[in-house]
Design a protein around this motif. Structure first.
Motif, PDB file in Angstrom:
ATOM      1  N   TYR A   1       0.830  -1.207   0.000  1.00  0.00           N
ATOM      2  CA  TYR A   1       0.000   0.000   0.000  1.00  0.00           C
ATOM      3  C   TYR A   1       0.862   1.254   0.000  1.00  0.00           C
ATOM      4  O   TYR A   1       1.789   1.383   0.782  1.00  0.00           O
ATOM      5  CB  TYR A   1      -0.903   0.030   1.229  1.00  0.00           C
ATOM      6  N   VAL A   2       0.537   2.161  -0.867  1.00  0.00           N
ATOM      7  CA  VAL A   2       1.169   3.474  -0.851  1.00  0.00           C
ATOM      8  C   VAL A   2       0.357   4.380   0.075  1.00  0.00           C
ATOM      9  O   VAL A   2       0.901   5.088   0.911  1.00  0.00           O
ATOM     10  CB  VAL A   2       1.208   4.080  -2.272  1.00  0.00           C
ATOM     11  N   CYS A   3      -0.931   4.325  -0.087  1.00  0.00           N
ATOM     12  CA  CYS A   3      -1.833   5.138   0.725  1.00  0.00           C
ATOM     13  C   CYS A   3      -2.649   4.221   1.631  1.00  0.00           C
ATOM     14  O   CYS A   3      -3.541   3.513   1.170  1.00  0.00           O
ATOM     15  CB  CYS A   3      -2.758   5.934  -0.194  1.00  0.00           C
ATOM     16  N   LEU A   4      -2.292   4.213   2.905  1.00  0.00           N
ATOM     17  CA  LEU A   4      -2.986   3.348   3.861  1.00  0.00           C
ATOM     18  C   LEU A   4      -4.392   3.843   4.134  1.00  0.00           C
ATOM     19  O   LEU A   4      -5.321   3.068   4.294  1.00  0.00           O
ATOM     20  CB  LEU A   4      -2.198   3.288   5.171  1.00  0.00           C
ATOM     21  N   CYS A   5      -4.553   5.149   4.207  1.00  0.00           N
ATOM     22  CA  CYS A   5      -5.873   5.712   4.538  1.00  0.00           C
ATOM     23  C   CYS A   5      -6.949   5.260   3.557  1.00  0.00           C
ATOM     24  O   CYS A   5      -8.076   5.008   3.936  1.00  0.00           O
ATOM     25  CB  CYS A   5      -5.808   7.229   4.544  1.00  0.00           C
ATOM     26  N   ASN A   6      -6.575   5.193   2.293  1.00  0.00           N
ATOM     27  CA  ASN A   6      -7.557   4.849   1.275  1.00  0.00           C
ATOM     28  C   ASN A   6      -7.283   3.499   0.626  1.00  0.00           C
ATOM     29  O   ASN A   6      -7.896   3.174  -0.397  1.00  0.00           O
ATOM     30  CB  ASN A   6      -7.592   5.948   0.208  1.00  0.00           C
ATOM     31  N   ALA A   7      -6.335   2.735   1.212  1.00  0.00           N
ATOM     32  CA  ALA A   7      -6.008   1.399   0.715  1.00  0.00           C
ATOM     33  C   ALA A   7      -5.711   1.394  -0.781  1.00  0.00           C
ATOM     34  O   ALA A   7      -6.308   0.649  -1.554  1.00  0.00           O
ATOM     35  CB  ALA A   7      -7.129   0.414   1.057  1.00  0.00           C
TER      36      ALA A   7
ATOM     37  N   GLN B   1      -6.556  12.023   2.846  1.00  0.00           N
ATOM     38  CA  GLN B   1      -6.762  12.000   4.299  1.00  0.00           C
ATOM     39  C   GLN B   1      -5.574  12.659   5.010  1.00  0.00           C
ATOM     40  O   GLN B   1      -5.554  13.849   5.205  1.00  0.00           O
ATOM     41  CB  GLN B   1      -6.944  10.564   4.781  1.00  0.00           C
ATOM     42  N   CYS B   2      -4.555  11.846   5.348  1.00  0.00           N
ATOM     43  CA  CYS B   2      -3.444  12.392   6.140  1.00  0.00           C
ATOM     44  C   CYS B   2      -2.379  13.069   5.278  1.00  0.00           C
ATOM     45  O   CYS B   2      -1.607  13.881   5.763  1.00  0.00           O
ATOM     46  CB  CYS B   2      -2.805  11.288   6.974  1.00  0.00           C
ATOM     47  N   GLY B   3      -2.301  12.690   4.015  1.00  0.00           N
ATOM     48  CA  GLY B   3      -1.344  13.315   3.108  1.00  0.00           C
ATOM     49  C   GLY B   3       0.063  12.747   3.162  1.00  0.00           C
ATOM     50  O   GLY B   3       0.942  13.166   2.417  1.00  0.00           O
ATOM     51  N   LYS B   4       0.287  11.741   4.009  1.00  0.00           N
ATOM     52  CA  LYS B   4       1.637  11.179   4.150  1.00  0.00           C
ATOM     53  C   LYS B   4       2.101  10.448   2.895  1.00  0.00           C
ATOM     54  O   LYS B   4       3.296  10.222   2.716  1.00  0.00           O
ATOM     55  CB  LYS B   4       1.675  10.198   5.323  1.00  0.00           C
ATOM     56  N   CYS B   5       1.186  10.043   2.091  1.00  0.00           N
ATOM     57  CA  CYS B   5       1.526   9.231   0.928  1.00  0.00           C
ATOM     58  C   CYS B   5       1.851  10.065  -0.304  1.00  0.00           C
ATOM     59  O   CYS B   5       2.233   9.516  -1.333  1.00  0.00           O
ATOM     60  CB  CYS B   5       0.352   8.316   0.609  1.00  0.00           C
ATOM     61  N   ILE B   6       1.717  11.365  -0.224  1.00  0.00           N
ATOM     62  CA  ILE B   6       1.876  12.210  -1.410  1.00  0.00           C
ATOM     63  C   ILE B   6       3.265  12.045  -2.036  1.00  0.00           C
ATOM     64  O   ILE B   6       3.398  11.905  -3.241  1.00  0.00           O
ATOM     65  CB  ILE B   6       1.645  13.691  -1.052  1.00  0.00           C
TER      66      ILE B   6
HETATM   67 FE1  FES Z   1      -2.675   8.460   1.933  1.00  0.00          FE
HETATM   68 FE2  FES Z   1      -3.085   8.937   4.482  1.00  0.00          FE
HETATM   69  S1  FES Z   1      -1.770   7.468   3.607  1.00  0.00           S
HETATM   70  S2  FES Z   1      -3.942   9.951   2.804  1.00  0.00           S
END
Ligand code: FES
Length: 57
Positions: free
Chosen positions: A2-8, A38-43
């Motif tokens: 997963y790159v973006c955990l918030c949105n799977a 969501q959190c933006g960490k994956c950007i």
């Molecule tokens: Fe992508 Fe949080 S990991 S918005």
């Protein structure tokens, strides 16, 4: 993975979206897949995947 955990959203999904729609920016990419909404960490990771896919296009 997963790159973006918030949105799977997986790296595979991102690569497919980039290949299909060829977005020019993260903003455009987000029109097709809700990465970073969501959190933006994956950007950063999403941008790296986008850049590497575009180099191979
Ligand atoms: Fe992508 Fe949080 S990991 S918005």
């Amino acid at each position: 993975m997963y790159v973006c955990l918030c949105n799977a959203i997986s790296d595979k999904t991102l690569r497919e979206v980039v290949r299909r729609y060829q977005p020019r920016s993260i903003q455009q990419l987000r029109q097709f897949v809700p990465v970073g909404k969501q959190c933006g960490k994956c950007i950063r990771a999403a941008r790296e995947i986008m850049d590497s896919e575009m180099q191979h296009a």
